[in-house]
Enzyme design. Structure first.
Site, short mmCIF file in Angstrom:
data_model
loop_
_atom_site.label_atom_id
_atom_site.label_comp_id
_atom_site.label_asym_id
_atom_site.label_seq_id
_atom_site.Cartn_x
_atom_site.Cartn_y
_atom_site.Cartn_z
N GLU A 71 -54.97 -19.75 0.17
CA GLU A 71 -55.90 -19.64 -1.07
C GLU A 71 -57.16 -20.78 -1.28
OE1 GLU A 71 -57.32 -17.65 -2.17
OE2 GLU A 71 -56.62 -16.97 -4.69
N GLY A 106 -63.21 -10.92 33.78
CA GLY A 106 -62.71 -12.11 33.11
C GLY A 106 -61.48 -12.56 32.98
N ASP A 124 -61.24 -1.32 34.30
CA ASP A 124 -61.15 -2.92 33.52
C ASP A 124 -60.00 -3.96 35.05
OD1 ASP A 124 -59.95 -4.31 32.08
OD2 ASP A 124 -58.43 -3.06 31.21
N ARG A 153 -68.33 -24.20 -12.88
CA ARG A 153 -67.69 -23.13 -12.62
C ARG A 153 -68.13 -22.38 -12.83
NH1 ARG A 153 -62.64 -20.41 -10.74
NH2 ARG A 153 -63.17 -19.76 -8.74
N ILE A 195 -46.51 -11.55 27.33
CA ILE A 195 -44.93 -11.88 28.28
C ILE A 195 -44.16 -10.64 27.28
CG2 ILE A 195 -45.79 -14.17 28.87
CD1 ILE A 195 -44.04 -14.34 26.62
N TYR A 237 -65.81 -20.90 -3.19
CA TYR A 237 -66.30 -19.89 -2.31
C TYR A 237 -67.15 -19.72 -1.20
CZ TYR A 237 -63.16 -16.56 -5.35
OH TYR A 237 -62.23 -15.85 -6.49
N ASN A 254 -48.63 -17.25 -12.02
CA ASN A 254 -49.42 -16.65 -12.06
C ASN A 254 -49.31 -16.19 -13.51
OD1 ASN A 254 -48.74 -13.74 -9.29
ND2 ASN A 254 -50.77 -14.86 -9.35
N ARG A 285 -60.94 -11.76 -2.25
CA ARG A 285 -63.32 -11.29 -2.26
C ARG A 285 -63.18 -11.63 -1.26
NH1 ARG A 285 -61.59 -14.52 -8.67
NH2 ARG A 285 -62.04 -12.19 -9.58
N ARG A 300 -53.16 -8.23 -2.31
CA ARG A 300 -52.47 -9.28 -2.84
C ARG A 300 -51.47 -9.09 -2.83
NH1 ARG A 300 -54.64 -10.73 -8.61
NH2 ARG A 300 -53.50 -13.29 -9.06
N HIS A 301 -50.94 -10.30 -2.94
CA HIS A 301 -49.33 -10.34 -3.05
C HIS A 301 -48.67 -10.43 -4.53
CE1 HIS A 301 -50.48 -14.24 -5.50
NE2 HIS A 301 -51.70 -14.51 -4.64
N GLY A 306 -53.09 -22.08 -7.66
CA GLY A 306 -53.47 -22.21 -6.58
C GLY A 306 -51.53 -22.91 -5.77
#
Ligand code: F6P
Length: 408
Positions: free
Chosen positions: A293, A17, A100, A318, A142, A333, A227, A367, A220-221, A233
């Site tokens: 998200e 390759g 290789d 939903r 590099i 999702y 929140n 999720r 998760r943040h 969003g």
């Protein structure tokens, strides 16, 4: 073909390759996986040997020009040394020798076959034309000392030129007796021809299509202003509690080596990553849009209460089928799946041989990442528990699958 020593079950794997197509990562991971199962395996890497035996001149693009006779002769000499070393390894206690190198010409492959006729050979061609990945891979290459005399742009140009020289002489596998063509980013076999009994074939083939993650830390943040208000969003920053959560994550991971942190392009994930990076010796943050998200379309930046009140149909539809529901003008999702899968493949690919990968994502994104590794019924995926004060530790190798929710 008759192999005099066939009963010993030994194998040559010959990588094929262009440069920066993931060959070395796959070769060394394959070696590690075989070694763990007590199958002595070794990688014979031409680039490493070249860097050991020669000076800076062999990092120049012109060294790779097909008409550069000296360059060609030196590279053939290096190839020959590794062929002989591989042969000696299998003559001794070794079971799998992995050559290789680019091995892109039929002439080189003929030479290998002529010199290594004592055991079967399987050719493994790595293919990847994803530009973003190539760029990221070249950026990593590099950083090697052989490019340290050039500035960044010169080094990228030089490496691309080197690739072009190889492209000019590249002949993909077609007529070899035993070969596998691998899409090395997606870990998908895209061509296969096996004409002989190949030792360890099932375990090697299975390895090639397995997303190997030794340790994936899925975080998760930290808490955001959105929140606090149950607002979805947007691109809200972290609260002081969120920043504190990021600092304690950083302290928790300070004892581990995290070479790369993958985030989304959103501020909240990057802000969570920064303190972690600061406590690491050598760590890069790579922000991938694939981990952004779920796009909630016309509902972006609204609270769940506002949606229930002003768009009751969105809320009820939903609720009926959260996995398949698509926000008007946004995503669901189900429609996120392809980009999330692409993000995971990119993260694994760009992590190279690193044992630890960290992804800092969002509730819906995490999720879907969990669902990629852990089978869940689709109707349950959008309800998976994704807290902000714990992270998932995921191990997914050929021999082990582990999921653990850990407090930091
Ligand atoms: O509330 C935080 C958040 O990440 C939103 O941005 C996103 O729309 C939501 O979670 C996803 O969770 P659910 O699918 O349960 O609404």
């Amino acid at each position: 073909m008759y192999y005099p020593a066939m009963h010993t079950k030994k194998l040559y794997i010959v990588m094929v390759g262009l440069p920066a197509r993931g060959k070395s990562t796959i070769a060394s991971r394959m070696r590690d996986s075989l070694t763990r199962d007590s199958i002595p395996a070794r990688v014979f890497n031409n680039g490493k040997l070249r860097r050991k035996l020669t000076g800076i001149e062999t990092s120049e693009a012109s060294f790779y020009a097909p008409e550069n006779r000296e360059g060609v002769a030196l590279r053939e000499k290096i190839a020959l040394i590794n062929i002989e070393r591989a042969k000696a390894f299998l003559t001794g206690k070794g079971r799998v020798a992995i050559l290789d190198a680019t091995n892109v010409t039929p002439k080189r492959r003929e030479k290998i076959k002529a010199l290594l006729s004592d055991h079967p050979i399987m050719f493994l061609e790595c293919i990847n034309e994803d530009h973003e990945i190539l760029e990221a891979n070249i950026a990593r290459k590099i950083c090697m000392p052989e490019f340290s005399h050039l500035d960044r742009d010169e080094a990228v140009r030089s490496f691309n030129k080197r690739i072009d020289f190889y492209k000019a002489i590249y002949r993909p596998l077609e007529t070899e007796k035993n070969f596998i063509k691998l899409d090395s980013l997606n870990r998908r076999i895209i061509g296969e021809h096996i004409d002989e009994d190949i030792p360890f074939y099932d375990r090697l083939r299975d390895f090639l299509v397995t997303d190997v993650v030794k340790n994936l830390f899925l975080v998760r943040h930290g808490e955001t202003y959105f929140n606090l208000e149950n607002r979805i969003g947007g691109d809200s920053p972290l609260t002081s509690k969120g920043l504190e959560q990021a600092r304690s994550l950083a302290g928790y991971f300070a004892g581990k080596t995290i070479p790369v942190i993958f985030t989304s392009k959103k501020l909240r994930t990057i802000q969570t990553a920064e303190p972690i990076k600061d406590l690491q010796d050598n760590c890069a943050i790579i922000s991938l849009g694939e981990f952004d998200e779920i796009n909630s379309g016309i509902c972006e930046c609204m609270t769940y209460g506002e949606i229930r009140l002003t768009m009751p149909h969105v809320h009820s539809e939903r609720q009926k089928d959260k996995f398949h529901y698509v926000y008007p003008g946004g995503e669901g999702y189900a429609t996120m799946k392809d980009r999330i899968d692409r993000g995971i493949k990119k993260a694994i690919y760009l992590s190279g041989v690193s044992q630890n990968i960290m992804i800092i994502g969002h509730r819906a994104v995490n999720r879907m990442i969990l669902a990629h590794f852990l089978y869940r019924r689709t109707e349950d995926v959008p309800y998976t528990y994704i807290p902000q004060d714990k992270f998932y530790h995921i191990v997914a190798t050929q021999n082990k699958k582990l999921f653990e929710l850990k407090r930091f």
